[in-house]
Design a protein around this motif. Structure first.
Motif, PDB file in Angstrom:
ATOM      1  N   HIS A  77       0.870  -1.189   0.000  1.00  9.35           N
ATOM      2  CA  HIS A  77       0.000   0.000   0.000  1.00  9.35           C
ATOM      3  C   HIS A  77       0.901   1.230   0.000  1.00  9.35           C
ATOM      4  O   HIS A  77       1.392   1.656   1.059  1.00  9.35           O
ATOM      5  N   GLN A  80       0.532   4.173   2.571  1.00 11.39           N
ATOM      6  CA  GLN A  80       0.698   3.892   4.003  1.00 11.39           C
ATOM      7  C   GLN A  80       2.148   4.001   4.471  1.00 11.39           C
ATOM      8  O   GLN A  80       2.449   3.755   5.638  1.00 11.39           O
ATOM      9  N   LEU A  92      -7.155  -5.345  12.759  1.00 10.60           N
ATOM     10  CA  LEU A  92      -7.284  -4.822  11.394  1.00 10.60           C
ATOM     11  C   LEU A  92      -8.427  -3.815  11.246  1.00 10.60           C
ATOM     12  O   LEU A  92      -8.227  -2.712  10.713  1.00 10.60           O
ATOM     13  N   TRP A  95      -7.634  -0.602  13.027  1.00  9.04           N
ATOM     14  CA  TRP A  95      -6.491   0.023  12.325  1.00  9.04           C
ATOM     15  C   TRP A  95      -6.963   0.733  11.059  1.00  9.04           C
ATOM     16  O   TRP A  95      -6.552   1.861  10.772  1.00  9.04           O
ATOM     17  N   LEU A  96      -7.833   0.090  10.313  1.00  9.42           N
ATOM     18  CA  LEU A  96      -8.328   0.711   9.079  1.00  9.42           C
ATOM     19  C   LEU A  96      -9.090   1.996   9.397  1.00  9.42           C
ATOM     20  O   LEU A  96      -8.826   3.059   8.817  1.00  9.42           O
ATOM     21  N   THR A 100      -5.709   4.174   9.152  1.00  9.42           N
ATOM     22  CA  THR A 100      -5.350   4.020   7.739  1.00  9.42           C
ATOM     23  C   THR A 100      -6.231   4.845   6.807  1.00  9.42           C
ATOM     24  O   THR A 100      -5.730   5.544   5.921  1.00  9.42           O
ATOM     25  N   GLU A 104      -4.908   7.793   4.329  1.00  9.42           N
ATOM     26  CA  GLU A 104      -5.104   7.682   2.871  1.00  9.42           C
ATOM     27  C   GLU A 104      -5.960   8.838   2.337  1.00  9.42           C
ATOM     28  O   GLU A 104      -5.755   9.298   1.202  1.00  9.42           O
ATOM     29  N   ARG A 209     -10.945  -2.789  -2.880  1.00 11.20           N
ATOM     30  CA  ARG A 209     -10.084  -2.905  -1.680  1.00 11.20           C
ATOM     31  C   ARG A 209     -10.230  -4.273  -1.036  1.00 11.20           C
ATOM     32  O   ARG A 209      -9.259  -4.998  -0.876  1.00 11.20           O
ATOM     33  N   PHE A 210     -11.426  -4.592  -0.622  1.00  7.68           N
ATOM     34  CA  PHE A 210     -11.793  -5.948  -0.183  1.00  7.68           C
ATOM     35  C   PHE A 210     -13.308  -5.959  -0.058  1.00  7.68           C
ATOM     36  O   PHE A 210     -13.944  -4.896  -0.073  1.00  7.68           O
ATOM     37  N   HIS A 236      -7.916  -7.943  -1.334  1.00  6.19           N
ATOM     38  CA  HIS A 236      -7.557  -8.735  -0.148  1.00  6.19           C
ATOM     39  C   HIS A 236      -8.535  -9.891  -0.022  1.00  6.19           C
ATOM     40  O   HIS A 236      -9.720  -9.728  -0.288  1.00  6.19           O
ATOM     41  N   GLU A 239      -8.190 -12.332   5.061  1.00  6.25           N
ATOM     42  CA  GLU A 239      -6.953 -11.927   5.736  1.00  6.25           C
ATOM     43  C   GLU A 239      -6.949 -12.265   7.217  1.00  6.25           C
ATOM     44  O   GLU A 239      -5.911 -12.672   7.748  1.00  6.25           O
ATOM     45  N   HIS A 273      -2.851 -12.060   1.140  1.00  8.68           N
ATOM     46  CA  HIS A 273      -3.032 -12.790   2.400  1.00  8.68           C
ATOM     47  C   HIS A 273      -3.645 -14.185   2.219  1.00  8.68           C
ATOM     48  O   HIS A 273      -2.953 -15.164   2.287  1.00  8.68           O
ATOM     49  N   SER A 298       3.187  -8.992   7.878  1.00  9.97           N
ATOM     50  CA  SER A 298       1.899  -8.356   8.159  1.00  9.97           C
ATOM     51  C   SER A 298       0.955  -9.319   8.878  1.00  9.97           C
ATOM     52  O   SER A 298       0.254  -8.942   9.823  1.00  9.97           O
ATOM     53  N   ASP A 324       3.213  -5.813   2.236  1.00 13.70           N
ATOM     54  CA  ASP A 324       1.985  -5.224   2.774  1.00 13.70           C
ATOM     55  C   ASP A 324       2.257  -3.977   3.600  1.00 13.70           C
ATOM     56  O   ASP A 324       1.587  -3.749   4.596  1.00 13.70           O
TER      57      ASP A 324
HETATM   58  N1  GUN Z   1      -7.831  -4.951   4.161  1.00 12.20           N
HETATM   59  C1  GUN Z   1      -8.433  -3.893   3.595  1.00 12.20           C
HETATM   60  N2  GUN Z   1      -7.595  -2.847   3.479  1.00 12.20           N
HETATM   61  C2  GUN Z   1      -6.426  -3.258   3.985  1.00 12.20           C
HETATM   62  C3  GUN Z   1      -5.156  -2.627   4.150  1.00 12.20           C
HETATM   63  O1  GUN Z   1      -4.953  -1.462   3.801  1.00 12.20           O
HETATM   64  N3  GUN Z   1      -4.180  -3.377   4.704  1.00 12.20           N
HETATM   65  C4  GUN Z   1      -4.384  -4.669   5.088  1.00 12.20           C
HETATM   66  N4  GUN Z   1      -3.379  -5.355   5.620  1.00 12.20           N
HETATM   67  N5  GUN Z   1      -5.564  -5.263   4.970  1.00 12.20           N
HETATM   68  C5  GUN Z   1      -6.574  -4.573   4.427  1.00 12.20           C
END
Ligand code: GUN
Ligand code: FE
Length: 449
Positions: A77, A80, A92, A95-96, A100, A104, A209-210, A236, A239, A273, A298, A324
């Motif tokens: 990323h 980041q 996670l 953190w997002l 994060t 971003e 993104r996911f 992703h 994960e 992942h 990660s 990552d």
């Molecule tokens: N899943 C969705 N966004 C992210 C990201 O920015 N980093 C990680 N490790 N997992 C995510």
């Protein structure tokens, strides 16, 4: 020795065509074509070797230096980077949302983006990352800027404008305005990257993104767009416990199955992942030829478990390695190799000392450093379906010249000269000063003159 294009280059080249095995091309001569491709690989004793050795434009590497393929970061990323080594003590999903997405979101400002992306690409090249598969941000302009910076600095790159449109999961100031916007902005980004002047090296990537951050309409539209545009895809997959559970609760099926139904699993897709893949998920991924970006470092922070790498390799999946950034607190692909080996050993032995040894771990999970080296080079190239990662005719000359004796470096040898014995110490102990020069398509992009 700045540009090798058009020249024969003589030295010792070491690569890993198969997992767990090295091929040492001692005192070989590679003829580099005008486009940076490898035209010939000649070993001592072969007629081509004798012929090329006579050429007045032969470049000869200093004795003792070893050339390895450029390192392929299959999941990173870019935005980041300013957060590297921070905020690693929360799960996670926290953190997002807390760290994060706010970081971003700041890439809406192109000046903010330019300074940070410039430092990142310089650092990655100096660390030996010759190819990177990047997530950028939701912003088309800043994502295009990243593509331009890679092109300018000579890195091979695949760049995705991130698509994330679900208002229930994404902040109001950091998302695509609608599913239609996610798709049309991605299409406009693809067109813009492909239209960059003299672009022989940077590819656009469809990048949902996911699943948790996208609506069904966006996921379906992006799957169709990838097919229409004949484009790489990245996302992703499975994960963490939370991410895996989210998709199960939403669709009653796994991440891999759901992504497949949206048309997102292709030969040129890469899933980051994939820690929680079942055997049937692996069968789907294998049948599509889809790649996996294993991000061992990660996963220690956010994955909740260790990816069953050896099982995936035994089933024939196309696996490469990723840093990552910044889920993994290092941009070095050599560190990614080290973490890969270490995580696999923890998986094999198990981690709870109160359990008996016989049931503590998952037998036959370990991989060795030569396998990690294979994955970080040829494996990444194969996952991307690009001719990189090997010293073979037809492949691009993306390479690192390693100087084991660099005074500021960290490789120590006491008389050993056999390159096959030196490669593991190089992979385990090299640091940036040992990376004397870095080449992409036969042009020098980092290191000293
Ligand atoms: N899943 C969705 N966004 C992210 C990201 O920015 N980093 C990680 N490790 N997992 C995510
Ligand atoms: Fe990631």
């Amino acid at each position: 020795m700045t540009a090798l294009r058009g020249h024969p280059v003589r030295g010792t080249f070491v690569h890993a065509p198969e997992r767990g095995a090295l091929e040492v091309l001692a005192d070989a001569i590679l003829l580099i074509g005008a486009e940076g491709n490898i035209r010939l690989v000649a070993r001592p004793g072969e007629p081509d070797h004798e012929r090329l050795a006579q050429r007045s434009d032969l470049m000869t590497l200093p004795a003792g230096q070893v050339v390895i393929p450029g390192l392929v970061d299959l999941h990173i990323h870019a935005p980041q980077y300013p957060q590297l080594g921070r905020a690693l003590d929360v799960p996670l999903e926290v953190w997002l949302g807390q760290h994060t997405f706010p970081l971003e979101a700041a890439y809406a400002d192109p000046d903010f983006a330019r300074t940070r992306y410039t430092v990142l690409v310089d650092d990655l090249l100096a660390s030996g990352t010759t190819t990177a598969l990047y997530f950028a941000t939701v912003h088309r302009e800043a994502s295009l800027l990243l593509a331009e910076i890679c092109l300018d600095k000579g890195q091979r790159a695949l760049v995705g404008k991130v698509a994330m449109d679900d208002p229930a999961a994404c902040p109001a100031d950091y998302r695509d305005a609608s599913p239609e916007a996610a798709i049309s902005e991605t299409r406009a980004f693809i067109d813009a990257v492909r239209a960059l002047p003299d672009n022989d090296r940077v590819l656009p990537v469809v990048t949902p993104r996911f699943i948790p951050s996208c609506t069904d309409a966006a996921l379906a539209g992006l799957g169709k767009l990838a097919a229409d545009c004949d484009c790489h895809v990245q996302t992703h997959c499975s994960e963490s416990d939370w991410a895996h559970g989210h998709v199960m609760a939403r669709y009653g099926m796994s991440d891999a199955e759901a992504l497949d139904r949206f048309g997102l699993l292709t030969r040129r897709s890469v899933l980051a992942h994939s820690v929680f893949l079942s055997d049937s998920d692996m069968a789907i991924v294998q049948s599509r030829g889809t790649g996996i970006a294993h991000c061992a470092l990660s996963n220690m922070y956010f994955g909740n478990a260790v990816f069953p790498l050896r099982r995936a390799l035994d089933k024939g999946l196309n696996v490469g390695l990723g840093t990552d950034i910044s889920g993994g607190p290092s941009g070095s692909m050599l560190e990614a190799c080290r973490a890969t080996v270490q995580a696999s050993r923890m998986l094999e032995d198990g981690v709870d000392a109160t359990e008996p040894a016989s049931t503590r771990g998952v037998p036959q999970s370990r991989v060795d450093m030569l396998t990690a080296f294979h994955l970080a080079t040829a494996g990444g190239g194969n996952a991307l379906d690009l001719p990189i990662g090997l010293f073979r005719p037809g492949y691009q000359f993306d390479a690192l010249v390693i100087d084991p004796d660099a005074p500021d470096g960290t490789i120590r040898r006491f008389g050993e000269t056999d390159p096959s014995q030196l490669i593991e110490p190089i992979l385990y102990t090299a640091t940036r000063p040992n990376i004397a020069r870095v080449y992409v398509s036969g042009s020098q992009v980092a290191g000293h003159a």
